[in-house]
Design a protein around this motif. Structure first.
Motif, PDB file in Angstrom:
ATOM      1  N   GLN A   1      43.947  38.762  39.897  1.00 48.73           N
ATOM      2  CA  GLN A   1      45.444  39.256  39.119  1.00 48.73           C
ATOM      3  C   GLN A   1      45.561  38.030  37.770  1.00 48.73           C
ATOM      4  OE1 GLN A   1      45.644  42.541  39.164  1.00 48.73           O
ATOM      5  NE2 GLN A   1      43.846  41.633  40.983  1.00 48.73           N
ATOM      6  N   THR A   2      45.167  37.747  36.737  1.00 51.37           N
ATOM      7  CA  THR A   2      45.880  37.582  35.566  1.00 51.37           C
ATOM      8  C   THR A   2      46.199  38.468  34.599  1.00 51.37           C
ATOM      9  OG1 THR A   2      43.242  37.508  34.704  1.00 51.37           O
ATOM     10  CG2 THR A   2      43.349  35.561  36.027  1.00 51.37           C
ATOM     11  N   GLU A   3      46.608  37.832  33.591  1.00 47.37           N
ATOM     12  CA  GLU A   3      46.739  38.375  32.175  1.00 47.37           C
ATOM     13  C   GLU A   3      46.012  39.974  32.022  1.00 47.37           C
ATOM     14  OE1 GLU A   3      46.531  37.510  28.401  1.00 47.37           O
ATOM     15  OE2 GLU A   3      47.539  35.348  29.489  1.00 47.37           O
ATOM     16  N   LYS A   4      46.028  40.870  31.526  1.00 50.95           N
ATOM     17  CA  LYS A   4      44.953  41.884  31.075  1.00 50.95           C
ATOM     18  C   LYS A   4      45.166  41.813  29.525  1.00 50.95           C
ATOM     19  CE  LYS A   4      45.404  44.560  34.576  1.00 50.95           C
ATOM     20  NZ  LYS A   4      45.635  43.585  36.108  1.00 50.95           N
ATOM     21  N   ARG A   5      44.117  41.688  29.096  1.00 56.36           N
ATOM     22  CA  ARG A   5      42.688  41.365  27.712  1.00 56.36           C
ATOM     23  C   ARG A   5      41.898  42.326  27.730  1.00 56.36           C
ATOM     24  NH1 ARG A   5      42.172  35.593  26.173  1.00 56.36           N
ATOM     25  NH2 ARG A   5      41.217  35.636  28.544  1.00 56.36           N
ATOM     26  N   ASP A   6      41.410  42.867  26.254  1.00 59.30           N
ATOM     27  CA  ASP A   6      40.380  43.070  25.758  1.00 59.30           C
ATOM     28  C   ASP A   6      39.239  42.380  26.984  1.00 59.30           C
ATOM     29  OD1 ASP A   6      41.614  45.221  25.433  1.00 59.30           O
ATOM     30  OD2 ASP A   6      42.353  44.750  22.968  1.00 59.30           O
ATOM     31  N   VAL A   7      39.041  41.666  26.296  1.00 58.17           N
ATOM     32  CA  VAL A   7      38.104  40.622  26.410  1.00 58.17           C
ATOM     33  C   VAL A   7      37.438  40.134  27.893  1.00 58.17           C
ATOM     34  CG1 VAL A   7      37.727  39.592  24.688  1.00 58.17           C
ATOM     35  CG2 VAL A   7      39.020  38.497  26.745  1.00 58.17           C
ATOM     36  N   VAL A   8      38.387  40.399  29.128  1.00 57.18           N
ATOM     37  CA  VAL A   8      38.331  40.453  30.702  1.00 57.18           C
ATOM     38  C   VAL A   8      37.816  41.327  31.252  1.00 57.18           C
ATOM     39  CG1 VAL A   8      40.163  39.652  32.352  1.00 57.18           C
ATOM     40  CG2 VAL A   8      40.159  38.853  30.658  1.00 57.18           C
ATOM     41  N   ASP A   9      36.479  41.344  32.487  1.00 55.16           N
ATOM     42  CA  ASP A   9      36.671  43.354  33.493  1.00 55.16           C
ATOM     43  C   ASP A   9      37.104  42.381  34.300  1.00 55.16           C
ATOM     44  OD1 ASP A   9      35.046  44.397  34.230  1.00 55.16           O
ATOM     45  OD2 ASP A   9      33.250  43.754  33.152  1.00 55.16           O
ATOM     46  N   GLN A  10      38.106  43.170  34.280  1.00 55.24           N
ATOM     47  CA  GLN A  10      37.846  43.503  35.739  1.00 55.24           C
ATOM     48  C   GLN A  10      37.495  44.724  37.147  1.00 55.24           C
ATOM     49  OE1 GLN A  10      42.827  42.806  35.314  1.00 55.24           O
ATOM     50  NE2 GLN A  10      42.601  40.480  35.541  1.00 55.24           N
ATOM     51  N   SER A  11      36.700  44.711  36.162  1.00 56.50           N
ATOM     52  CA  SER A  11      36.413  46.463  37.190  1.00 56.50           C
ATOM     53  C   SER A  11      35.384  46.348  38.460  1.00 56.50           C
ATOM     54  CB  SER A  11      35.935  47.258  36.151  1.00 56.50           C
ATOM     55  OG  SER A  11      34.155  46.285  35.183  1.00 56.50           O
ATOM     56  N   TRP A  12      34.762  44.729  38.108  1.00 53.18           N
ATOM     57  CA  TRP A  12      34.308  44.029  39.787  1.00 53.18           C
ATOM     58  C   TRP A  12      35.125  44.051  40.302  1.00 53.18           C
ATOM     59  CZ3 TRP A  12      34.563  39.015  40.842  1.00 53.18           C
ATOM     60  CH2 TRP A  12      35.669  38.474  40.459  1.00 53.18           C
ATOM     61  N   ALA A  13      33.990  43.605  41.636  1.00 52.20           N
ATOM     62  CA  ALA A  13      34.781  43.183  43.029  1.00 52.20           C
ATOM     63  C   ALA A  13      34.799  42.264  43.904  1.00 52.20           C
ATOM     64  CB  ALA A  13      34.741  44.431  44.410  1.00 52.20           C
ATOM     65  N   VAL A  14      33.198  41.339  43.509  1.00 47.56           N
ATOM     66  CA  VAL A  14      32.793  40.474  44.550  1.00 47.56           C
ATOM     67  C   VAL A  14      31.948  39.526  43.338  1.00 47.56           C
ATOM     68  CG1 VAL A  14      32.059  39.038  46.253  1.00 47.56           C
ATOM     69  CG2 VAL A  14      33.160  41.389  46.576  1.00 47.56           C
ATOM     70  N   SER A  15      32.460  38.112  43.412  1.00 49.43           N
ATOM     71  CA  SER A  15      31.473  37.616  42.558  1.00 49.43           C
ATOM     72  C   SER A  15      30.261  36.285  43.179  1.00 49.43           C
ATOM     73  CB  SER A  15      31.784  37.376  41.599  1.00 49.43           C
ATOM     74  OG  SER A  15      32.390  35.653  41.422  1.00 49.43           O
ATOM     75  N   GLU A  16      29.400  36.054  43.030  1.00 53.55           N
ATOM     76  CA  GLU A  16      29.327  35.026  44.106  1.00 53.55           C
ATOM     77  C   GLU A  16      27.879  33.583  42.778  1.00 53.55           C
ATOM     78  OE1 GLU A  16      25.029  36.430  45.887  1.00 53.55           O
ATOM     79  OE2 GLU A  16      23.900  35.029  43.863  1.00 53.55           O
TER      80      GLU A  16
END
Length: 136
Positions: free
Chosen positions: A80-95
């Protein structure tokens, strides 16, 4: 506390502070220097609001650490970092996986544990994107 004990205490405290500062200033060796092949996968869930599905996927991803060529495995969820145009927060899990070489990564792809993971968890995700890289 007498003067002798106080001096010893202050000397020890100063040495500990100096040692801590020196250790903090030393850069840690990044994992990619030790394991130059990086495999980063992002998963989008079919049911993005389901904590149960997310937890099942996380548990499944963690089983991949048993594959002998996987040198390091990290599993993450969206920060839950700041919202910026270059940050994609649409995914759920990463490996995030590290391998010693491309042959190890190729072994992982066809390994029975990886294939079992896909069979058991593939129904949970709607989309997957993979970024593979080697150290430059």
């Amino acid at each position: 506390m007498n003067k002798s004990n106080r001096r010893k205490f202050l000397g020890t405290a100063a040495a500990l502070c100096a040692g801590t500062a020196a250790a903090a200033a030393m850069p840690l060796a990044p994992a990619d220097k030790k394991y130059p092949v990086v495999h980063h996968v992002f998963f989008w869930l079919k049911n993005p609001d389901s904590k149960e599905d997310r937890d099942k996927l996380i548990a499944g991803v963690k089983t991949l650490a048993k594959i002998e060529t996987v040198r390091e495995l990290r599993v993450g969820v969206v920060a839950q970092t700041e919202k910026r145009d270059v940050v994609d927060q649409s995914w759920a899990v990463s490996e995030l996986m590290f391998f010693s070489d491309l042959a190890g990564q190729a072994t992982y792809q066809t390994h029975p544990i990886h294939l079992e993971f896909i069979k058991n968890c593939g129904h949970l995700w709607e989309k997957v994107i993979v970024y593979d890289a080697v150290e430059a």
